[in-house]
Enzyme design. Structure first.
Site, mmCIF file in Angstrom:
data_model
loop_
_atom_site.group_PDB
_atom_site.id
_atom_site.type_symbol
_atom_site.label_atom_id
_atom_site.label_comp_id
_atom_site.label_asym_id
_atom_site.label_seq_id
_atom_site.Cartn_x
_atom_site.Cartn_y
_atom_site.Cartn_z
ATOM 1 N N ASP A 38 -37.443 -18.107 -15.919
ATOM 2 C CA ASP A 38 -36.827 -16.799 -16.142
ATOM 3 C C ASP A 38 -36.822 -16.004 -14.836
ATOM 4 O O ASP A 38 -37.871 -15.771 -14.249
ATOM 5 C CB ASP A 38 -37.587 -16.038 -17.231
ATOM 6 C CG ASP A 38 -36.724 -14.981 -17.893
ATOM 7 O OD1 ASP A 38 -36.182 -14.114 -17.174
ATOM 8 O OD2 ASP A 38 -36.572 -15.035 -19.123
ATOM 9 N N SER A 89 -31.938 -11.542 -20.193
ATOM 10 C CA SER A 89 -32.338 -12.874 -20.656
ATOM 11 C C SER A 89 -31.757 -13.213 -22.023
ATOM 12 O O SER A 89 -31.672 -14.393 -22.380
ATOM 13 C CB SER A 89 -33.863 -12.964 -20.733
ATOM 14 O OG SER A 89 -34.419 -12.866 -19.449
ATOM 15 N N ASP A 141 -39.559 -13.781 -27.742
ATOM 16 C CA ASP A 141 -38.927 -13.103 -26.609
ATOM 17 C C ASP A 141 -37.489 -13.611 -26.449
ATOM 18 O O ASP A 141 -37.103 -14.627 -27.027
ATOM 19 C CB ASP A 141 -39.754 -13.356 -25.348
ATOM 20 C CG ASP A 141 -39.466 -12.348 -24.254
ATOM 21 O OD1 ASP A 141 -39.150 -11.183 -24.568
ATOM 22 O OD2 ASP A 141 -39.555 -12.720 -23.069
ATOM 23 N N THR A 143 -35.504 -15.254 -24.384
ATOM 24 C CA THR A 143 -35.071 -16.614 -24.056
ATOM 25 C C THR A 143 -35.317 -17.586 -25.203
ATOM 26 O O THR A 143 -34.374 -18.223 -25.692
ATOM 27 C CB THR A 143 -35.746 -17.094 -22.755
ATOM 28 O OG1 THR A 143 -35.453 -16.158 -21.717
ATOM 29 C CG2 THR A 143 -35.257 -18.481 -22.363
ATOM 30 N N ARG A 154 -32.611 -7.814 -28.955
ATOM 31 C CA ARG A 154 -33.725 -8.666 -28.573
ATOM 32 C C ARG A 154 -35.100 -8.139 -28.979
ATOM 33 O O ARG A 154 -36.036 -8.908 -29.119
ATOM 34 C CB ARG A 154 -33.696 -8.900 -27.060
ATOM 35 C CG ARG A 154 -33.710 -7.623 -26.251
ATOM 36 C CD ARG A 154 -33.650 -7.876 -24.757
ATOM 37 N NE ARG A 154 -34.859 -8.536 -24.287
ATOM 38 C CZ ARG A 154 -35.027 -9.009 -23.054
ATOM 39 N NH1 ARG A 154 -34.031 -8.913 -22.180
ATOM 40 N NH2 ARG A 154 -36.137 -9.564 -22.690
ATOM 41 N N GLU A 321 -39.781 -22.720 -21.232
ATOM 42 C CA GLU A 321 -39.529 -21.531 -20.404
ATOM 43 C C GLU A 321 -40.778 -21.113 -19.643
ATOM 44 O O GLU A 321 -41.856 -20.964 -20.210
ATOM 45 C CB GLU A 321 -39.088 -20.344 -21.274
ATOM 46 C CG GLU A 321 -38.722 -19.133 -20.418
ATOM 47 C CD GLU A 321 -38.744 -17.799 -21.140
ATOM 48 O OE1 GLU A 321 -38.137 -16.859 -20.622
ATOM 49 O OE2 GLU A 321 -39.386 -17.698 -22.209
ATOM 50 N N ASP A 326 -39.897 -13.778 -14.023
ATOM 51 C CA ASP A 326 -39.171 -12.529 -14.280
ATOM 52 C C ASP A 326 -40.118 -11.366 -14.560
ATOM 53 O O ASP A 326 -40.010 -10.303 -13.937
ATOM 54 C CB ASP A 326 -38.244 -12.745 -15.481
ATOM 55 C CG ASP A 326 -37.656 -11.451 -16.009
ATOM 56 O OD1 ASP A 326 -36.664 -10.980 -15.424
ATOM 57 O OD2 ASP A 326 -38.186 -10.910 -17.002
ATOM 58 N N LYS A 327 -41.029 -11.565 -15.471
ATOM 59 C CA LYS A 327 -41.840 -10.425 -15.932
ATOM 60 C C LYS A 327 -42.714 -9.874 -14.804
ATOM 61 O O LYS A 327 -42.927 -8.669 -14.705
ATOM 62 C CB LYS A 327 -42.688 -10.836 -17.141
ATOM 63 C CG LYS A 327 -41.821 -11.150 -18.369
ATOM 64 C CD LYS A 327 -42.652 -11.544 -19.553
ATOM 65 C CE LYS A 327 -41.773 -12.048 -20.707
ATOM 66 N NZ LYS A 327 -40.776 -11.058 -21.175
ATOM 67 N N HIS A 330 -40.492 -7.951 -12.329
ATOM 68 C CA HIS A 330 -40.272 -6.599 -12.867
ATOM 69 C C HIS A 330 -41.417 -5.677 -12.471
ATOM 70 O O HIS A 330 -41.208 -4.504 -12.160
ATOM 71 C CB HIS A 330 -40.211 -6.636 -14.396
ATOM 72 C CG HIS A 330 -38.875 -6.986 -14.973
ATOM 73 N ND1 HIS A 330 -37.744 -6.242 -14.740
ATOM 74 C CD2 HIS A 330 -38.493 -7.993 -15.801
ATOM 75 C CE1 HIS A 330 -36.717 -6.779 -15.392
ATOM 76 N NE2 HIS A 330 -37.144 -7.847 -16.040
ATOM 77 N N ASP A 368 -32.151 -18.114 -15.863
ATOM 78 C CA ASP A 368 -31.189 -17.390 -16.688
ATOM 79 C C ASP A 368 -30.443 -16.340 -15.871
ATOM 80 O O ASP A 368 -29.273 -16.088 -16.082
ATOM 81 C CB ASP A 368 -31.882 -16.778 -17.913
ATOM 82 C CG ASP A 368 -33.167 -16.023 -17.573
ATOM 83 O OD1 ASP A 368 -33.580 -16.029 -16.398
ATOM 84 O OD2 ASP A 368 -33.755 -15.436 -18.495
ATOM 85 N N HIS A 369 -31.137 -15.743 -14.919
ATOM 86 C CA HIS A 369 -30.526 -14.698 -14.087
ATOM 87 C C HIS A 369 -31.403 -14.531 -12.861
ATOM 88 O O HIS A 369 -32.519 -15.058 -12.802
ATOM 89 C CB HIS A 369 -30.427 -13.373 -14.858
ATOM 90 C CG HIS A 369 -31.756 -12.902 -15.375
ATOM 91 N ND1 HIS A 369 -32.709 -12.326 -14.563
ATOM 92 C CD2 HIS A 369 -32.322 -12.968 -16.602
ATOM 93 C CE1 HIS A 369 -33.784 -12.045 -15.280
ATOM 94 N NE2 HIS A 369 -33.584 -12.436 -16.524
ATOM 95 N N HIS A 419 -33.061 -6.446 -13.043
ATOM 96 C CA HIS A 419 -32.539 -7.761 -12.655
ATOM 97 C C HIS A 419 -31.504 -7.587 -11.558
ATOM 98 O O HIS A 419 -31.044 -6.477 -11.281
ATOM 99 C CB HIS A 419 -31.853 -8.431 -13.851
ATOM 100 C CG HIS A 419 -32.766 -8.718 -14.989
ATOM 101 N ND1 HIS A 419 -32.319 -9.084 -16.237
ATOM 102 C CD2 HIS A 419 -34.125 -8.706 -15.074
ATOM 103 C CE1 HIS A 419 -33.349 -9.286 -17.038
ATOM 104 N NE2 HIS A 419 -34.461 -9.059 -16.353
HETATM 105 ZN ZN LIG Z 1 -36.304 -9.531 -17.092
#
Ligand SMILES: [Zn+2]
Length: 459
Positions: A38, A89, A141, A143, A154, A321, A326-327, A330, A368-369, A419
């Protein structure tokens, strides 16, 4: 959404990922392992490589025989004819799981019209294949949810989260009233996981299962999962004690996201550069250290190995995953990202070992991004002009003894980073990967999965 069954014609209409690349389907018990990092863009990979194996080293990821670029697609919820250039995501995982293009925040549903799109897991289960999801996030979550559930937002992760409320300062308030069972819907994401035909679901998110199921006074979502045939495991020891033919398993190892492997020494993270008499005072450098909260957790490779053991013997679709790249980005925590990407790389090694013994296995690794973290000079080339990062900045001391500058500057809040919207990589290994194009649209990944598994989207 309010439908109670997959609508084949919908899939025909909305599936934009069904165009095959020509990869040959595998007749003998085809297997797919799709690993999603992620937020794992090239910045994240490079930062992690420098720390984990050194600038001259190579990750397992770097040795994959095929590499492509993935072009994400997102549309505006209010006006789906307009693109939204920075995804989340939910819509990106929905693209990979269903082949559709949808709007940010949606789980397996169409933008604007809120119709269900059939997922690769649903198709695989209907064909009698094994199905598995492994994640370091909550299993509810965005994903993992996009592979198994259908809701319009989500954050509708449990029965208590289905109606509007003030979440994260109002940033993510959604409304899943139409998805309530009382209104003819399928319920929250955890309720849909509990009711699913998945064989293996491992990750965090216990809080979404330890609450009353909708319309039940005392029966929890976990109780419903058990009624549906899941054995529930909650600790690493319980996971390790599962017999290889232990039936269907739901693992819930933490209340929410699972703790990450590493943190900055002393829990350090990126900080804003302070100014003293107009001159930048760069933050103190720090190395990474083990996160004490991680010690009791099953690792991502351990969860992946268990899933492979449980699914082995027949065709299967497994999504793994690594969520906290990602987290942690962030949260401006470079060591959290690096340790999490290390978990992904260790998992990939294990999966490639499995694939060597089972050559009918297609292994895909993608993101994913893209995310906020940037690799920038530890000291600006314009330092003589007192230039420094305007964002949050970390100086990470690597095992090579050098300093690595990691910058976060997508916004100036004290809450979290955004993101970013650049293409992400796709690494591939296994039968037919040489015909994957060098650049493809994200929904086309669904087509790669279908093709290898010998499945077709229903018509
Ligand atoms: Zn994120």
């Amino acid at each position: 959404m309010t439908k109670t069954a997959i609508t084949p014609i919908l899939v025909l209409l909305v599936c934009q990922g069904c165009v095959s690349t020509g990869a040959a389907p595998n007749a003998a018990a085809p297997k797919v392992v799709l690993i999603i990092g992620d937020g794992m863009d090239d910045q994240q990979i490079t930062i992690a490589r420098h720390y984990l194996v050194g600038e001259a080293g190579a990750l397992v990821l770097d040795g994959m025989p095929q590499r492509s670029a993935v072009r994400m697609q997102t549309v505006d919820e209010a006006n789906p004819s307009l693109p939204d250039y920075v995804p989340d995501s939910a819509n990106t995982a929905t693209s990979m799981a269903t082949g559709i293009v949808t709007s940010a925040g949606r789980i397996g549903t169409t933008a604007g019209t809120d119709r269900d799109a059939v997922t690769i897991m649903e198709l695989a289960a209907a064909a009698g294949y094994g199905t598995g999801i492994v994640t370091t996030a909550s299993v509810t979550d965005a994903t993992p949810a996009s592979f198994v559930a259908h809701v319009n937002w989500r954050l509708c992760e449990g029965p208590r989260s289905m109606v509007p409320r003030n979440q994260s300062g109002g940033l993510f308030a959604g409304n899943c009233s139409a998805d309530l069972k009382a209104n003819g819907g399928k319920g929250s994401i955890s309720e849909q996981v509990a009711a699913s035909r998945m064989d293996v679901v491992l990750g965090g998110g216990r809080q979404h299962f330890d609450q009353p199921a909708e319309g039940e006074a005392t029966k929890t979502v976990a109780d419903v999962a058990i009624e549906n045939g899941f054995a529930i495991v909650r600790t690493a020891d319980e996971l390790g004690a599962l017999p290889p033919d232990g039936g269907r398993v739901l693992g819930l190892f933490s209340p929410s996201t699972m703790p990450v492997r590493w943190r900055g020494a002393g829990d350090a993270k990126a900080e804003r550069v302070q100014r003293v008499d107009g001159r930048p005072a760069l933050p103190d450098a720090f190395p990474c250290e083990p996160n004490p909260d991680f010690a009791s957790m099953p690792t991502l490779p351990t969860m992946a190995r268990t899933a492979l053991e449980l699914l082995d013997g027949g065709p299967f679709m497994l999504m793994i995953e690594s969520a906290s790249i990602d987290k942690q980005s962030h949260l401006r925590r470079p060591c959290g990202q690096i340790g999490e990407l290390g978990q992904l790389d260790d998992t990939l090694k294990l999966v490639l070992d499995y694939a060597r013994a089972h050559p009918e296995t297609l292994v895909l690794v993608t993101a994913d991004h893209s995310q906020a973290a940037q690799l920038i000079p530890e000291t600006s080339v314009l330092a003589a002009l007192n230039a420094a990062s305007p964002g949050a900045f970390a100086r990470v001391r690597t095992p090579e003894g050098a300093l690595m500058g990691v910058n976060y500057a997508t916004n100036d809040s004290n809450v979290q980073e955004d993101h970013t919207g650049a293409d992400v990589p796709l690494f591939a290994s296994g039968p037919g990967v040489d015909v994957i194009p060098s650049s493809l649209r994200q929904p086309e990944i669904f087509g790669l999965l279908l093709r290898h598994l010998g499945l077709t989207a229903p018509r």
